[in-house]
Design a protein around this motif. Structure first.
Motif, mmCIF file in Angstrom:
data_model
loop_
_atom_site.group_PDB
_atom_site.id
_atom_site.type_symbol
_atom_site.label_atom_id
_atom_site.label_comp_id
_atom_site.label_asym_id
_atom_site.label_seq_id
_atom_site.Cartn_x
_atom_site.Cartn_y
_atom_site.Cartn_z
ATOM 1 N N ASN A 1 -7.230 -6.754 2.216
ATOM 2 C CA ASN A 1 -7.743 -7.072 3.558
ATOM 3 C C ASN A 1 -8.821 -8.143 3.492
ATOM 4 O O ASN A 1 -8.867 -9.041 4.337
ATOM 5 C CB ASN A 1 -8.293 -5.823 4.236
ATOM 6 N N ASN B 1 -7.208 2.915 -1.827
ATOM 7 C CA ASN B 1 -8.142 2.431 -0.795
ATOM 8 C C ASN B 1 -8.850 1.162 -1.240
ATOM 9 O O ASN B 1 -9.062 0.245 -0.432
ATOM 10 C CB ASN B 1 -9.162 3.508 -0.437
ATOM 11 N N THR B 2 -9.200 1.086 -2.512
ATOM 12 C CA THR B 2 -9.879 -0.116 -3.025
ATOM 13 C C THR B 2 -8.948 -1.320 -2.979
ATOM 14 O O THR B 2 -9.342 -2.396 -2.521
ATOM 15 C CB THR B 2 -10.380 0.120 -4.463
ATOM 16 N N ILE C 1 0.837 -1.204 0.000
ATOM 17 C CA ILE C 1 0.000 0.000 0.000
ATOM 18 C C ILE C 1 0.869 1.251 0.000
ATOM 19 O O ILE C 1 0.580 2.220 -0.713
ATOM 20 C CB ILE C 1 -0.981 -0.019 1.192
ATOM 21 N N SER D 1 -8.499 2.611 -6.930
ATOM 22 C CA SER D 1 -7.830 3.508 -5.984
ATOM 23 C C SER D 1 -6.985 2.686 -5.006
ATOM 24 O O SER D 1 -7.157 1.474 -4.867
ATOM 25 C CB SER D 1 -8.863 4.323 -5.204
ATOM 26 N N ASN E 1 0.809 4.194 -2.745
ATOM 27 C CA ASN E 1 0.630 5.601 -2.371
ATOM 28 C C ASN E 1 1.726 6.481 -2.963
ATOM 29 O O ASN E 1 1.468 7.597 -3.399
ATOM 30 C CB ASN E 1 0.583 5.770 -0.849
ATOM 31 N N SER F 1 -6.418 -1.758 -1.072
ATOM 32 C CA SER F 1 -6.207 -2.093 0.336
ATOM 33 C C SER F 1 -7.387 -2.905 0.873
ATOM 34 O O SER F 1 -7.194 -3.906 1.566
ATOM 35 C CB SER F 1 -6.018 -0.814 1.149
ATOM 36 N N SER F 2 -8.595 -2.491 0.535
ATOM 37 C CA SER F 2 -9.793 -3.226 0.980
ATOM 38 C C SER F 2 -9.825 -4.629 0.411
ATOM 39 O O SER F 2 -10.189 -5.589 1.107
ATOM 40 C CB SER F 2 -11.057 -2.480 0.564
#
Length: 139
Positions: free
Chosen positions: A116, A109-110, A92, A107, A96, A112-113
């Motif tokens: 996870n 964030n996507t 991540i 993105s 970034n 990363s989700s």
């Protein structure tokens, strides 16, 4: 569903079993394939060598008379001691720093989700019983 099976480590005394979880044809296998295409560019590094032939070619082209010796180190339990959360954080961080490594429609964030989600839903079946992976840092 993921199946646990084992392969003997025939090069070790007593041939202990190496546990392997097969995710082939599982509900998350399609997501794993997509994530691997996003994560693969992060592995491009001059430190990464494909195989022992690539290592020998690298050593042949980097010979220095002032440093004529090479050392080889053996890693013990490389994957079983990998902290998956730390690996995710490193990935991540790289996304970034350089968002161009991801497709325009994804993105940080996507991604990363999605990572996870895969880590939080790691389970396998053995002897007709399902097990969830409680810890993502093995040792």
């Amino acid at each position: 569903y993921p199946q646990l099976y084992g392969r003997p480590k025939i090069h070790k005394t007593g041939a202990p079993i190496r546990p392997i979880v097969s995710f082939y044809n599982t509900p998350l296998s399609a997501l794993h394939k997509v994530l691997s295409t996003f994560l693969k560019p992060l592995t491009n590094s001059y430190l990464r060598l494909k195989d022992s032939t690539a290592l020998m070619q690298h050593l042949d082209t980097t010979y220095s008379p002032t440093h004529p010796y090479h050392a080889s180190l053996d890693v013990v339990s490389l994957y079983t001691s990998c902290d998956m959360r730390a690996a995710r954080d490193i990935a991540i961080d790289k996304f970034n720093v350089d968002p161009s490594l991801l497709p325009d429609n994804i993105s940080v964030n996507t991604i990363s989700s999605l990572i996870n989600f895969c880590l939080d839903n790691s389970y396998f079946e053995y002897d007709n019983t399902f097990y969830s992976q409680n810890s993502l840092h093995y040792s």
